[in-house]
Enzyme design. Sequence first.
Site, PDB file in Angstrom:
ATOM      1  CG  ASN A 114      -1.702   1.272   1.366  1.00 28.34           C
ATOM      2  OD1 ASN A 114      -1.779   2.062   0.423  1.00 28.34           O
ATOM      3  ND2 ASN A 114      -2.312   1.483   2.523  1.00 28.34           N
ATOM      4  CG  HIS A 173      -5.765   2.240   5.177  1.00 30.73           C
ATOM      5  ND1 HIS A 173      -5.303   3.198   6.055  1.00 30.73           N
ATOM      6  CD2 HIS A 173      -4.773   1.335   5.033  1.00 30.73           C
ATOM      7  CE1 HIS A 173      -4.061   2.876   6.410  1.00 30.73           C
ATOM      8  NE2 HIS A 173      -3.714   1.757   5.807  1.00 30.73           N
ATOM      9  CD  GLU A 214      -2.783   5.846   6.539  1.00 31.66           C
ATOM     10  OE1 GLU A 214      -2.795   5.837   5.294  1.00 31.66           O
ATOM     11  OE2 GLU A 214      -1.845   5.372   7.200  1.00 31.66           O
ATOM     12  N   GLY A 272       2.801   2.863  10.754  1.00 29.70           N
ATOM     13  CA  GLY A 272       3.773   3.937  10.559  1.00 29.70           C
ATOM     14  C   GLY A 272       4.506   4.357  11.810  1.00 29.70           C
TER      15      GLY A 272
HETATM   16  P1  13P Z   1       3.191   0.827   7.690  1.00 30.00           P
HETATM   17  O1  13P Z   1       3.682  -0.493   7.139  1.00 30.00           O
HETATM   18  O2  13P Z   1       3.926   2.007   7.158  1.00 30.00           O
HETATM   19  O3  13P Z   1       3.107   0.781   9.185  1.00 30.00           O
HETATM   20  O4  13P Z   1       1.690   1.011   7.164  1.00 30.00           O
HETATM   21  C1  13P Z   1       0.778  -0.022   7.342  1.00 30.00           C
HETATM   22  C2  13P Z   1      -0.433   0.283   6.555  1.00 30.00           C
HETATM   23  O5  13P Z   1      -1.185   1.178   6.875  1.00 30.00           O
HETATM   24  C3  13P Z   1      -0.668  -0.525   5.345  1.00 30.00           C
HETATM   25  O6  13P Z   1      -1.954  -0.306   4.858  1.00 30.00           O
END
Ligand code: 13P
Length: 254
Positions: A9, A99, A101, A177
């Site tokens: 992603n 997701h 976010e 993240g």
């Molecule tokens: P990270 O691998 O950067 O923690 O992100 C995970 C994510 O949100 C994948 O959809």
Amino acid sequence: MRRPVIAANWKMYKTHTEAQLFIEGLRNRLQSKDYERVEIVVCPPFTSLRTVQTTIDGDDLEIALGAQDVHWEEEGAFTGEVSALMLEKLKVRFVIVGHSERRQFFGETDEAVNKKVKSALAHNLTPIVCVGESKEEREAETTEEKVRSQVQKALSGLKQEQVASLVIAYEPIWAIGTGLTASKEDAQQTIAFIRETVEARFPGAGSHVRIQYGGSVKPGNIAELMHQPDIDGALVGGASLDPEDFSLIVRYGE
Ligand code: 13P
């Protein structure tokens, strides 16, 4: 029985020229056995879908194209949106739905997630349905309540065989993240719980639905996650932007 699915992603990263370079870099690092063992999915921003698709097709690579979001209508006055029909015509095969976010920054509700899942399935796209708890919910020990509710609402009204065909990504929000990964035991436990939740609502689908872990997946922690019995792959953010790191993840860190 369940083929592992490792998905990149990219979020809002990479121009279309950078996307092309990434696919070429990944191709140069992978061998045919890597493609056989896992299903590889790359989810670039909408602006790079066409470029990635032609690069994959040109080299006949077994990499599936994914999108990061979809609207639930086929067409209409929805400025800025993209439909499942449009994605299908671009040979997109997967789409990330719900997701955290999108839920957090763009107000995406469980009801919207459910409509998006239905539209994706109607257009031969495999939804990657994201669920996961916040740090506060984990501390309050309400993780299971949260993911159960998200799973049930996202899959509401689907047929058993549709549920069996899709992918769920368990992504604890506090692990996205941040460099913090859920321990392999915690990830396994919650993913097994999600599988039971699916089985309770859609008998027979639980053993087929593929459930990924997501949240700070790296070459160094993928192996222990993939060794868990209920973890069928990973949804990778930051580490999927680099072809070297992503190819190592596809190979479980080897
Ligand atoms: P990270 O691998 O950067 O923690 O992100 C995970 C994510 O949100 C994948 O959809």
